[in-house]
Design a protein around this motif. Structure first.
Motif, mmCIF file in Angstrom:
data_model
loop_
_atom_site.group_PDB
_atom_site.id
_atom_site.type_symbol
_atom_site.label_atom_id
_atom_site.label_comp_id
_atom_site.label_asym_id
_atom_site.label_seq_id
_atom_site.Cartn_x
_atom_site.Cartn_y
_atom_site.Cartn_z
ATOM 1 N N SER A 53 -44.448 -158.179 1.863
ATOM 2 C CA SER A 53 -45.469 -159.217 1.992
ATOM 3 C C SER A 53 -45.145 -160.357 2.696
ATOM 4 N N HIS A 54 -43.984 -160.578 3.030
ATOM 5 C CA HIS A 54 -43.698 -161.976 3.715
ATOM 6 C C HIS A 54 -42.678 -161.988 5.058
ATOM 7 N N GLY A 55 -42.732 -160.652 5.572
ATOM 8 C CA GLY A 55 -42.056 -160.606 6.854
ATOM 9 C C GLY A 55 -43.011 -160.328 7.870
ATOM 10 N N HIS A 125 -47.220 -176.604 5.512
ATOM 11 C CA HIS A 125 -47.677 -175.065 5.302
ATOM 12 C C HIS A 125 -46.295 -174.187 5.066
ATOM 13 N N HIS A 126 -46.622 -173.341 4.258
ATOM 14 C CA HIS A 126 -45.579 -172.275 3.813
ATOM 15 C C HIS A 126 -46.110 -170.953 3.767
ATOM 16 N N ASN A 127 -45.631 -169.798 4.749
ATOM 17 C CA ASN A 127 -45.965 -168.447 4.647
ATOM 18 C C ASN A 127 -44.924 -167.586 4.502
ATOM 19 N N GLY A 128 -43.878 -168.037 3.892
ATOM 20 C CA GLY A 128 -42.719 -167.171 4.077
ATOM 21 C C GLY A 128 -42.033 -166.861 2.526
ATOM 22 N N PRO A 129 -41.176 -165.963 2.381
ATOM 23 C CA PRO A 129 -40.360 -165.989 1.013
ATOM 24 C C PRO A 129 -39.609 -167.255 0.772
ATOM 25 N N LEU A 130 -39.313 -167.448 -0.553
ATOM 26 C CA LEU A 130 -38.457 -168.886 -0.652
ATOM 27 C C LEU A 130 -37.208 -168.353 -0.835
ATOM 28 N N TRP A 131 -36.682 -167.289 -0.994
ATOM 29 C CA TRP A 131 -35.123 -166.897 -1.145
ATOM 30 C C TRP A 131 -34.512 -167.285 0.162
ATOM 31 N N PHE A 183 -32.883 -165.417 -7.745
ATOM 32 C CA PHE A 183 -34.451 -164.783 -8.056
ATOM 33 C C PHE A 183 -35.424 -165.534 -7.192
ATOM 34 N N ASP A 184 -36.353 -164.981 -6.825
ATOM 35 C CA ASP A 184 -37.448 -165.569 -6.113
ATOM 36 C C ASP A 184 -38.855 -164.995 -6.369
ATOM 37 N N GLN A 185 -39.764 -165.710 -7.195
ATOM 38 C CA GLN A 185 -41.069 -165.043 -7.781
ATOM 39 C C GLN A 185 -42.202 -165.799 -7.643
ATOM 40 N N ALA A 186 -43.222 -165.211 -7.353
ATOM 41 C CA ALA A 186 -44.694 -165.842 -7.664
ATOM 42 C C ALA A 186 -44.720 -166.217 -9.139
ATOM 43 N N THR A 187 -45.612 -167.241 -9.589
ATOM 44 C CA THR A 187 -45.869 -167.484 -10.887
ATOM 45 C C THR A 187 -47.226 -166.838 -11.347
ATOM 46 N N THR A 310 -29.898 -153.165 -15.472
ATOM 47 C CA THR A 310 -29.059 -152.256 -14.360
ATOM 48 C C THR A 310 -29.254 -152.791 -13.029
ATOM 49 N N ARG A 311 -29.984 -153.671 -12.926
ATOM 50 C CA ARG A 311 -29.764 -154.450 -11.512
ATOM 51 C C ARG A 311 -30.109 -155.798 -11.521
ATOM 52 N N LEU A 312 -29.286 -156.575 -10.545
ATOM 53 C CA LEU A 312 -29.478 -157.738 -10.585
ATOM 54 C C LEU A 312 -30.787 -158.386 -9.835
ATOM 55 N N PRO A 313 -31.533 -159.363 -9.927
ATOM 56 C CA PRO A 313 -32.417 -159.879 -8.969
ATOM 57 C C PRO A 313 -31.759 -160.123 -7.654
ATOM 58 N N GLY A 314 -32.526 -159.803 -6.740
ATOM 59 C CA GLY A 314 -31.705 -160.083 -5.059
ATOM 60 C C GLY A 314 -31.187 -158.637 -4.815
ATOM 61 N N GLU A 315 -30.860 -157.761 -5.966
ATOM 62 C CA GLU A 315 -30.155 -156.527 -5.136
ATOM 63 C C GLU A 315 -30.734 -155.818 -4.419
ATOM 64 N N ARG A 316 -32.116 -155.644 -4.394
ATOM 65 C CA ARG A 316 -32.938 -154.770 -3.471
ATOM 66 C C ARG A 316 -32.782 -155.255 -2.149
ATOM 67 N N ARG A 317 -32.853 -156.569 -2.110
ATOM 68 C CA ARG A 317 -33.117 -157.585 -0.728
ATOM 69 C C ARG A 317 -31.549 -157.226 -0.044
HETATM 70 P P1 NDP Z 1 -41.177 -159.583 -7.158
HETATM 71 O O1 NDP Z 1 -41.802 -159.327 -8.336
HETATM 72 O O2 NDP Z 1 -40.997 -158.604 -6.250
HETATM 73 O O3 NDP Z 1 -39.701 -159.955 -7.490
HETATM 74 C C1 NDP Z 1 -39.560 -161.150 -8.035
HETATM 75 C C2 NDP Z 1 -37.801 -161.321 -8.450
HETATM 76 O O4 NDP Z 1 -37.464 -160.312 -9.403
HETATM 77 C C3 NDP Z 1 -37.003 -161.032 -7.155
HETATM 78 O O5 NDP Z 1 -35.776 -161.762 -6.878
HETATM 79 C C4 NDP Z 1 -36.550 -159.487 -7.567
HETATM 80 O O6 NDP Z 1 -35.461 -159.322 -6.684
HETATM 81 C C5 NDP Z 1 -36.519 -159.614 -8.764
HETATM 82 N N1 NDP Z 1 -36.698 -158.153 -9.532
HETATM 83 C C6 NDP Z 1 -37.599 -157.249 -9.090
HETATM 84 N N2 NDP Z 1 -37.594 -156.228 -9.835
HETATM 85 C C7 NDP Z 1 -36.404 -156.503 -10.810
HETATM 86 C C8 NDP Z 1 -35.767 -155.724 -11.744
HETATM 87 N N3 NDP Z 1 -36.143 -154.479 -11.958
HETATM 88 N N4 NDP Z 1 -34.515 -156.126 -12.298
HETATM 89 C C9 NDP Z 1 -33.956 -157.314 -11.930
HETATM 90 N N5 NDP Z 1 -34.613 -158.077 -10.966
HETATM 91 C C10 NDP Z 1 -36.068 -157.898 -10.437
HETATM 92 O O7 NDP Z 1 -41.791 -160.925 -6.312
HETATM 93 P P2 NDP Z 1 -43.156 -161.491 -6.268
HETATM 94 O O8 NDP Z 1 -44.029 -160.198 -5.777
HETATM 95 O O9 NDP Z 1 -43.296 -162.521 -7.444
HETATM 96 O O10 NDP Z 1 -42.954 -162.218 -5.160
HETATM 97 C C11 NDP Z 1 -42.886 -161.813 -3.696
HETATM 98 C C12 NDP Z 1 -42.501 -162.897 -2.793
HETATM 99 O O11 NDP Z 1 -43.624 -163.648 -2.364
HETATM 100 C C13 NDP Z 1 -41.542 -164.107 -2.968
HETATM 101 O O12 NDP Z 1 -40.574 -163.809 -2.025
HETATM 102 C C14 NDP Z 1 -42.169 -165.251 -2.897
HETATM 103 O O13 NDP Z 1 -41.389 -166.322 -2.563
HETATM 104 C C15 NDP Z 1 -43.313 -165.054 -1.993
HETATM 105 N N6 NDP Z 1 -44.474 -165.880 -2.148
HETATM 106 C C16 NDP Z 1 -44.487 -167.021 -1.155
HETATM 107 C C17 NDP Z 1 -45.619 -167.675 -1.149
HETATM 108 C C18 NDP Z 1 -45.698 -168.866 -0.226
HETATM 109 O O14 NDP Z 1 -46.769 -169.641 -0.365
HETATM 110 N N7 NDP Z 1 -44.998 -168.758 0.636
HETATM 111 C C19 NDP Z 1 -46.475 -167.661 -2.259
HETATM 112 C C20 NDP Z 1 -46.326 -166.721 -3.177
HETATM 113 C C21 NDP Z 1 -45.195 -165.717 -3.183
HETATM 114 P P3 NDP Z 1 -35.357 -158.373 -5.206
HETATM 115 O O15 NDP Z 1 -35.697 -159.194 -4.261
HETATM 116 O O16 NDP Z 1 -33.903 -157.757 -5.263
HETATM 117 O O17 NDP Z 1 -36.484 -157.136 -5.600
#
Ligand code: NDP
Length: 342
Positions: A53-55, A125-131, A183-187, A310-317
């Motif tokens: 979604s952010h590449g 402005h921010h269009n990227g991922p936060l990690w 970890f990096d996630q939307a709210t 079974t997996r850490l956040p960030g492992e897929r990345r």
């Molecule tokens: P995800 O729900 O895909 O993932 C959220 C986090 O959870 C990641 O760190 C992910 O690690 C981890 N994760 C996922 N599955 C598991 C699991 N089974 N066990 C443990 N950890 C897990 O992300 P979102 O859809 O919420 O967000 C996607 C991206 O969108 C983010 O990078 C965010 O920064 C970006 N974003 C950017 C915005 C902007 O304004 N620029 C606005 C909103 C979102 P992994 O990466 O390894 O999968």
């Protein structure tokens, strides 16, 4: 990108090759050299790390955003020393990433001397991922937490109209092996970019993701995009975190709240004019040495595995990054065609 997505790889590029291509696109659409470099590196790195979604998916949006005049592709960020442990950055209505890069060395120095530092980037402005924004700080041995408020799509808990952005947050710490745990996630229940991807792929969304234009729950990504709204993750708890992010991203940086962003005078605009806050902590100030701190991180990671995670956040990345280093970054056929058109 606009058309439906084909997953067939057309070509494999190295990271420098992809950066060079994206840089040429950015420059062609009016950015300065330094902005082109920063955005191209960020976007190519997101693609390398497997962000759907952010590449490269975002490249058409970057271009139409630049063309619309909503964002200034030639902005020069201004960094201001606002206190012992506070840096303020004015992104000049440009992208946040060049401001972050400009402030990074000073932010790291301040964190090491003061023990902590807040970097508040406004007018951005921010269009990227936060990690990619927190990872370099953790690689430098710091704890980093970053939030961005973004385009309004999310209904506050119990509400009926859009208020918050999808407001992501990312948190990173150094690990003992030199890697980073983050970890990096939307709210929002789902990032808006992921909803767009699901719409292109004709996929239904899980229950609890969003509402349609009449305020009814829907599993259709298109209904959410067509005047509907997203829900916060985790009900009232996610809604409060989204509120916090609007405060740290909007109020603290002197920028818009998500619901105040108005791009209606800029057809083609594809970003939020808001703010980003990064909070940095030097772990050596709290727990003796970096080695002791990272030792505690490993202790927790082991306990997580023993508890059954079974997996850490960030492992897929990281797995995507490793694969890209071995065989190049796979560019899907449709995406490749669209990049060439840009
Ligand atoms: P995800 O729900 O895909 O993932 C959220 C986090 O959870 C990641 O760190 C992910 O690690 C981890 N994760 C996922 N599955 C598991 C699991 N089974 N066990 C443990 N950890 C897990 O992300 P979102 O859809 O919420 O967000 C996607 C991206 O969108 C983010 O990078 C965010 O920064 C970006 N974003 C950017 C915005 C902007 O304004 N620029 C606005 C909103 C979102 P992994 O990466 O390894 O999968």
């Amino acid at each position: 990108m606009t058309a439906s997505l084909s997953h067939e790889p057309a070509i494999y590029l190295s990271l420098p090759e992809l950066i060079a291509m994206l840089e040429a696109i950015m420059l062609r659409h009016g950015t300065s050299d330094s902005v082109a470099r920063a955005l191209a590196t960020n976007c190519a790195s997101a693609e390398r790390d497997g962000s759907r979604s952010h590449g490269l998916f975002r490249m058409a949006g970057y271009v139409s955003n630049l063309k619309s005049g909503f964002v200034d592709g030639r902005a020069v960020p201004q960094i201001q020393d606002a206190g012992t442990a506070f840096l303020r950055a004015d992104a000049g209505n440009g992208y946040a990433r060049p401001a972050l890069e400009a402030a990074m060395p000073q932010a790291i120095d301040k964190t090491r001397s003061a023990g902590a530092c807040v970097l508040a980037i406004g007018n951005a402005h921010h269009n990227g991922p936060l990690w990619l924004d927190v990872e370099p700080f953790a690689e430098a041995g710091l704890i980093a937490l970053s939030v961005v408020n973004s385009v309004t799509y999310v209904v506050p808990h119990g509400g009926h109209k859009r208020l918050y952005g999808t407001n992501p947050m990312a948190f990173a710490v150094p690990r003992a092996d030199g890697q980073v745990l983050l970890f990096d996630q939307a709210t929002a229940a789902m990032a808006h970019g992921e909803v767009k991807v699901a719409a292109l792929e004709n996929k239904l969304l899980p229950e609890g993701t969003g509402l349609d234009a009449s305020g009814l729950p829907t599993s259709s990504p298109q209904a959410i995009l067509d005047g509907g709204a997203l829900l916060a993750f985790g009900g009232h708890k996610g809604s409060s975190i989204a509120m916090m992010i609007d405060i740290l991203g909007g109020a603290l940086t002197g920028s818009n709240f998500s619901h105040q962003v108005n791009s209606s005078a800029y057809p083609g605009a594809d970003s939020a004019h808001t703010g980003q806050t990064i909070i940095l902590i030097d772990p050596t100030k709290g727990n003796g040495s970096l080695r002791m701190f990272t030792g505690r991180i490993e202790e927790l990671v082991e306990a997580m595995a023993e508890a059954g995670q079974t997996r850490l956040p960030g492992e897929r990345r990281l797995a995507a990054r490793k694969l890209a280093a071995e065989r190049g970054i796979a560019i899907e056929a449709e995406t490749w065609k669209q990049l060439q058109a840009l």
